[in-house]
Every structure is written in structure tokens, then in C-alpha cells.
Scaffold this motif. Structure first.
Motif: not given
Length: 136
Positions: A9, A12-14, A16-18, A20-22, A54, A56
Motif C-alpha cells: 500500500c 498510506c502509512d496506516t 486510517e490513511d487508506l 481517508d484516501w478512498h 495490504r 504498510f
């Protein structure tokens, strides 16, 4: 037994980032689609209960069940789209070396799902350290 796919992935570091990105990319309820260059030869095995795991920063943290795998375009312009459920299932943090593209992941090598009550309470780094020590 279903076959799984594993992919880094990037960006994205976390988990939660994934999410938010989506959420920022969703346009009118479009399905969650992951794009890749090569269509898996064993796609039928992955659609029958498989998931996309995924990675990270060198650790597998989550998975998403695969709904469909389709090839878009023809010839040198052909690409693969992997349609995923919006549900993200957190898994036991498992170290994984970097690799390019995606790889098949056999069920025996897939990390176990975390219990829903544990999924958000333990920071991923602490969970990884506990797993390395054999305490979790």
C-alpha cells in the motif's frame, strides 16, 4: 480453498490513511477498485472467497474481500481491475518484505483476523513488537 493476493500500500502509512484516501476519491458510490498491470492467471480462485492483503511499511495490517477481477482493454493497453468490498478487516500485524507488484498469498500463509474489539485499540507498532516476541 480461496487464494489471496498481497500488495504493498504505497502512499498510506496506516489503515486510517487508506480509508481517508478512498473516501476522498469516491465519486457517487463507485466501487472500491484497485488497478494493476497484470491480470492474475488464478483469478477464479481469488474471486471465490479470496482477499487483498495490504502491506504498510513492511507489515500486513488489513485485508479486503475480493468481489471481482476483470481485464480492461486489449493487447499492450490491457490492465487489471480488482473490485473490493468497502469492508476493511484488520489482521494480526505480520512482517513482510518489500516486493514489486502483487503476489499470490496461500491461505496457510495469511495472517489471522483480529477480533473486532482488539482491532482499533492496539497501535500497529506495539502489536508487531508483541507478535515478534511471541506474546500475541
Amino acid at each position: 480453498m480461496p487464494l489471496h493476493m498481497i500488495k504493498l500500500c504505497v502512499g498510506c502509512d496506516t489503515v486510517e490513511d487508506l480509508v481517508d484516501w478512498h473516501a476522498a476519491d469516491v465519486d457517487g458510490g463507485r466501487p472500491w477498485t484497485m488497478h494493476t498491470r497484470q491480470t492474475p492467471k488464478r483469478a477464479a480462485e481469488m474471486v471465490d472467497g479470496g482477499s487483498l492483503y495490504r502491506v504498510f511499511k513492511g507489515v500486513i495490517l488489513c485485508r479486503q474481500p475480493i468481489l471481482a477481477i476483470t481485464t480492461v482493454g486489449e493487447g499492450p493497453n490491457a490492465r487489471c481491475e480488482v473490485t473490493l468490498t468497502p469492508e476493511i478487516v484488520r489482521v494480526a500485524p505480520t512482517p513482510r518484505r518489500a516486493f514489486q507488484g502483487w503476489r499470490y498469498l496461500e491461505p496457510k500463509d495469511a495472517p489471522e483476523d483480529l477480533a473486532p474489539d482488539l482491532a482499533g485499540e492496539i497501535p500497529p507498532d506495539l502489536a508487531r513488537q508483541l507478535r515478534e516476541l511471541g506474546a500475541w
